[in-house]
Motif scaffolding. Structure first.
Motif, short mmCIF file in Angstrom:
data_model
loop_
_atom_site.label_atom_id
_atom_site.label_comp_id
_atom_site.label_asym_id
_atom_site.label_seq_id
_atom_site.Cartn_x
_atom_site.Cartn_y
_atom_site.Cartn_z
N ARG A 177 85.71 64.87 -68.26
CA ARG A 177 86.15 63.68 -67.55
C ARG A 177 85.42 63.48 -66.23
NH1 ARG A 177 90.76 61.18 -69.23
NH2 ARG A 177 91.06 60.40 -67.12
N GLY A 178 84.22 64.02 -66.11
CA GLY A 178 83.43 63.87 -64.91
C GLY A 178 83.62 65.03 -63.96
N GLY A 179 82.58 65.35 -63.22
CA GLY A 179 82.60 66.51 -62.36
C GLY A 179 81.94 67.70 -63.04
N SER A 180 81.61 68.71 -62.25
CA SER A 180 80.98 69.92 -62.76
C SER A 180 81.62 71.13 -62.09
CB SER A 180 79.48 69.93 -62.48
OG SER A 180 78.83 68.85 -63.14
N THR A 186 83.97 80.18 -57.50
CA THR A 186 83.97 78.92 -58.25
C THR A 186 83.75 77.77 -57.28
OG1 THR A 186 86.39 78.66 -58.07
CG2 THR A 186 85.53 79.77 -60.05
N GLU A 187 83.14 76.70 -57.78
CA GLU A 187 82.94 75.51 -56.96
C GLU A 187 83.00 74.28 -57.86
OE1 GLU A 187 80.51 74.46 -53.05
OE2 GLU A 187 79.23 75.16 -54.68
N LEU A 188 83.94 73.40 -57.54
CA LEU A 188 84.08 72.15 -58.27
C LEU A 188 83.32 71.06 -57.53
CD1 LEU A 188 85.41 70.49 -60.56
CD2 LEU A 188 87.31 70.06 -58.98
N LEU A 189 82.47 70.32 -58.26
CA LEU A 189 81.68 69.23 -57.70
C LEU A 189 82.01 67.94 -58.45
CD1 LEU A 189 78.29 71.15 -57.57
CD2 LEU A 189 79.75 70.63 -55.61
N CYS A 190 82.80 67.10 -57.82
CA CYS A 190 83.03 65.74 -58.32
C CYS A 190 82.23 64.83 -57.39
CB CYS A 190 84.51 65.40 -58.31
SG CYS A 190 85.51 66.40 -59.42
N TRP A 191 80.94 64.67 -57.70
CA TRP A 191 80.01 64.17 -56.70
C TRP A 191 78.98 63.27 -57.37
CZ3 TRP A 191 81.66 65.56 -52.04
CH2 TRP A 191 80.88 65.20 -50.94
N GLY A 192 79.47 62.21 -58.00
CA GLY A 192 78.55 61.29 -58.64
C GLY A 192 78.12 61.77 -60.02
N GLU A 193 76.88 61.47 -60.37
CA GLU A 193 76.37 61.79 -61.70
C GLU A 193 76.30 63.30 -61.92
OE1 GLU A 193 72.29 61.00 -64.34
OE2 GLU A 193 72.50 60.24 -62.29
N ASP A 194 76.59 63.73 -63.17
CA ASP A 194 76.51 65.14 -63.53
C ASP A 194 75.32 65.39 -64.44
OD1 ASP A 194 79.06 66.17 -62.36
OD2 ASP A 194 79.91 64.64 -63.67
N LEU A 195 74.98 66.67 -64.58
CA LEU A 195 73.93 67.06 -65.51
C LEU A 195 74.35 66.76 -66.94
CD1 LEU A 195 72.96 70.51 -63.97
CD2 LEU A 195 71.50 68.50 -64.07
N PRO A 196 73.40 66.49 -67.85
CA PRO A 196 73.76 66.20 -69.24
C PRO A 196 74.28 67.42 -69.99
CG PRO A 196 71.37 66.28 -68.99
CD PRO A 196 71.95 66.34 -67.62
N ARG A 234 94.22 64.87 -55.65
CA ARG A 234 94.36 63.60 -56.35
C ARG A 234 93.31 62.66 -55.77
NH1 ARG A 234 96.34 66.92 -58.66
NH2 ARG A 234 98.48 67.16 -59.44
N MET A 235 92.46 62.11 -56.65
CA MET A 235 91.28 61.37 -56.21
C MET A 235 91.36 59.91 -56.62
SD MET A 235 88.39 64.18 -57.31
CE MET A 235 87.06 63.19 -56.58
N GLY A 236 91.03 59.02 -55.69
CA GLY A 236 90.95 57.60 -55.98
C GLY A 236 89.61 57.23 -56.57
N GLU A 237 89.42 55.94 -56.83
CA GLU A 237 88.17 55.44 -57.40
C GLU A 237 87.01 55.69 -56.43
OE1 GLU A 237 87.47 54.26 -60.33
OE2 GLU A 237 89.53 54.41 -61.06
N GLY A 238 85.93 56.25 -56.95
CA GLY A 238 84.75 56.48 -56.14
C GLY A 238 84.88 57.62 -55.15
N ALA A 239 86.00 58.34 -55.16
CA ALA A 239 86.16 59.48 -54.25
C ALA A 239 85.28 60.64 -54.70
CB ALA A 239 87.62 59.92 -54.21
N ARG A 240 84.89 61.48 -53.73
CA ARG A 240 84.01 62.61 -54.03
C ARG A 240 84.64 63.89 -53.45
NH1 ARG A 240 77.99 61.28 -52.39
NH2 ARG A 240 78.88 61.39 -50.29
N LEU A 241 84.45 64.98 -54.17
CA LEU A 241 85.08 66.24 -53.79
C LEU A 241 84.15 67.41 -54.08
CD1 LEU A 241 87.58 68.03 -53.04
CD2 LEU A 241 88.21 67.91 -55.47
N ARG A 242 84.06 68.30 -53.10
CA ARG A 242 83.44 69.61 -53.28
C ARG A 242 84.45 70.65 -52.82
NH1 ARG A 242 79.08 72.38 -49.24
NH2 ARG A 242 79.03 74.44 -50.24
N ALA A 243 84.85 71.55 -53.72
CA ALA A 243 85.86 72.55 -53.39
C ALA A 243 85.38 73.92 -53.86
CB ALA A 243 87.20 72.21 -54.06
N ARG A 244 85.21 74.83 -52.91
CA ARG A 244 84.68 76.18 -53.21
C ARG A 244 85.77 77.22 -52.98
NH1 ARG A 244 78.98 78.75 -51.05
NH2 ARG A 244 78.24 77.14 -52.49
#
Length: 254
Positions: A222-225, A197-207, A133-143
């Motif tokens: 909804r953001g993340g890659s 698998t690796e989830l990147l919720c880390w700022g801007e994503d690729l288009p 569960r992520m707050g505003e501006g939080a960043r996550l990398r999970a592999r």
């Protein structure tokens, strides 16, 4: 066996991330890095607390119920790494094993969760859940890297779930592995025995999505890659995930 572990990191008055609370229970053992905190690539003056997750005994076995809860308080930054592969084994009693990693990231917090591969051995039945569960501006990398069986061994079965929310669902994905007919099909692993698998919720994503042979990186609505890779061995899959992450705009972080 039922085991619980708990970790809380927070900023100290000097703005450094420190371990505020740590409770371990075999086979889950949390070991903080005793040196100085590592600077994070794009965090400027911020520093990252490094904690190692060590399996203290052979686990998980059939019937085991393991749970790790992690809280990263506002502005703090944590890197949680494994030190050896997790080998999932059948137990002496009927029933499978379960492992839950439950994460709370406060506003502006960061977490890199990078365990070593999980090997699902013959006759094992395991459920693995990563929930954040992520707050505003939080960043996550999970592999996550899963190896179906040891060399020359038929695998057991694994159900793995990735469930991440930030002002609503970011991703909820469940994979069921260990059925030979499905794993061998193009809709499964195409005959490969390793899935990463690796989830990147880390700022801007690729288009848009990018891919190469046996890996892809896909931006989420909804953001993340999410990057996905398959291969015949864990080293190849780890390298493929690294290649995918290098294409992400936030790759200068953890």
């Amino acid at each position: 066996m039922r085991a619980r572990a708990h970790l809380v990191v927070a900023l100290d008055p000097n703005g450094r991330t420190v371990v505020r609370e740590l409770r371990s229970m075999a086979p889950l053992r949390l070991v903080p890095h005793r040196g100085r905190s590592r600077p994070s690539g794009d965090r400027g003056r911020d520093e990252v607390a490094l904690v190692h997750l060590v399996s203290a005994v052979t686990a998980p076995l059939g019937g085991d119920d393991l749970e790790l809860r992690v809280t990263v308080e506002a502005g703090a930054s944590l890197e949680l790494r494994g030190v050896a592969a997790t080998v999932v084994l059948p137990g002496h009693h009927a029933g499978g094993s379960r492992a839950l990693v439950d994460v709370e990231l406060a506003d502006g917090a960061s977490l890199a969760y990078v365990p070593e591969p999980t090997v699902v051995t013959a006759r094992a039945c395991h459920e693995a859940v990563f929930r954040a569960r992520m707050g505003e501006g939080a960043r996550l990398r999970a592999r996550e890297v899963v190896v179906l069986g040891r060399k020359g061994e038929r695998p057991g079965s694994l159900t793995t779930t990735l469930d991440v929310r930030r002002n609503g669902p970011v991703l909820r994905q469940t994979s069921r592995l260990g059925t030979p007919e499905v794993d061998a099909s193009p809709a499964g692993l195409a005959g490969r025995r390793v899935l990463g698998t690796e989830l990147l919720c880390w700022g801007e994503d690729l288009p848009g999505a990018v891919s190469a042979q046996w890996w892809s990186l896909v931006p989420l609505v909804r953001g993340g890659s999410l990057s996905t890779a398959v291969g015949h061995d864990a080293v190849t899959v780890e390298r493929a995930l690294d290649q995918a992450r290098a294409r992400h705009p936030g790759s200068g972080g953890f």
